[in-house]
Design a protein around this motif. Sequence first.
Motif: not given
Length: 537
Positions: A241-248, A306-312, A419-429
């Motif tokens: 659930a946390s993965w789906q939320f962070a990515v989407n 790896m995916f989260i770092l790409c988002v960042a 700025f929003f992508f960085l916040i999403s990546a932080m949630l992804g970790f």
Amino acid sequence: MLAPQSSVTEGELRRGLRYLLVDASFATAIGALNSGVVLLALALHIGASNLEIGLLAAIPLFTQILQAPAVTLVERLRTRRRISVACVFVARLALPVYAAVPFIPDRGLAAGVLIAAALLHYGLNAVGACSWNSWMRDLVPADRLGRFFSRRTMYGTAVSALATVGGALALERAGSDRATGDYIFATLYSFGFVCGLVSTAALARVPEPRMPASSESVPIYRLLAAPLRDRNFRSMLGYLASWQFAVNLATPFFTVYFVRELGFSMGFVLVLSFISQIANLAVIRGWGVLSDRFANKSVLGVATPMFILCVAAMAFASEVEGQTLRAAYLVVLHVLMGASGAGVGLASGNIVLKLSPPSGATGFMASNAMICAVAAGIAPVIGGWASDFFAARQLSLALRWASPSGASEFGVMFTHLEFFFLISAMLGFNTLYRLAMVQEPGAVGSRQVVAHILSATARTLGNASSVSGLRNAMVFPGGELIKLRELRIPLLTNLQHIVRERFGWGSRESVLGSMIDASYEMPEPEPSLEDLLARLK
């Protein structure tokens, strides 16, 4: 008409499988030309806001919830072909509505019609998919499942590739002026509707075996509640659930960022999507080998960050000088996202199956689908609102170097989407923390994990004299180190083990080759003193 049959002959089965290939080809063309990036491109074309784009991106995800009541519908009516054909036919009536949207003069009304059509399209497709899955399970013999669906996937992939190229060329021209774009989008969706009619007609010709007699049904709420009492599966649901939320939260707005902020055309954005799909297909088999050899959790431990770092990293795209270098930067990121996304998708699906008990797998799978659909569906809506919120805000990072000869300052400024992508990546970790709480059956012991890391390190250092060895020296065994952290091996014990076994193996293979080569075997640990004495006897 379209009634189930008590039995399906071999000839009827062969004809039905051929019609399923036709259905797959034309249905895939609809997906490539009328969904995903193309649908978001239409939203951008009519001037939709970020919140409306977020709603549009959430609909395909959130409507998957409808598969739960669809189970009850199938059990009651017991005519899966009728349900599937009726659902996909009515769902595809949304395509002519899409085609008319560019000609609606009022922007707000056009966006509302687009969202309503998407609800009809994706909602009924979800209901039809539930019925179709049950139908195919009973129609295709178990000994042909792998061959048939691999062939079906091959047909679909080939058609999708051709349709994507055609769609990219069309979207390139759509950006020339508003009037041309109106007619190009109308043509794409009109052609998609014709493909939908052919697909529906082919699907209607596939026979349906009669459903077996039903046993006493279990209420849907009991099926969905049972997995929540399993602590380990609950942890897995927390990760997913946390993965789906962070990515989407961020990925639906990549298209907006590429077009509005970076100045790329929609044709290029569609090519990026195609590159990501090709990377996904290219590595899926390798991820499967790794998940079988080590553990699904190990694959997740590597692919997720790896995916989260790409988002960042997407937040730094505007810092790349020159449009050509920037395009190359985005291509590399999409290759990495496609490859890592394949690992997450495969390993997460496998581990959910593995953690589901044989007697209650249906409820566990349904609960997983429901929770992930809710998390994935809410995220783009929040993302659309948040991106508008951050539109009036910026984030700046600056480094200042002072020396006797003078001072220099290096800085980077992030726009609202970056700025929003960085916040999403932080949630992804945060997903990595939740992943550490999951216990997967069959995980290797601590001694074997340490042995494998030392063996990989020895092979890497042994190859350091070659060019490939220098490349392999940068390979970091992240998945194995995550296992070590979970096993909480005392540091002194690790050091004693390293000193004792550092020179135990002398394989000259590369680390990457050992991960992919199916013939690779885990090196045996060094025999203990008791084992040596036993051999001497």
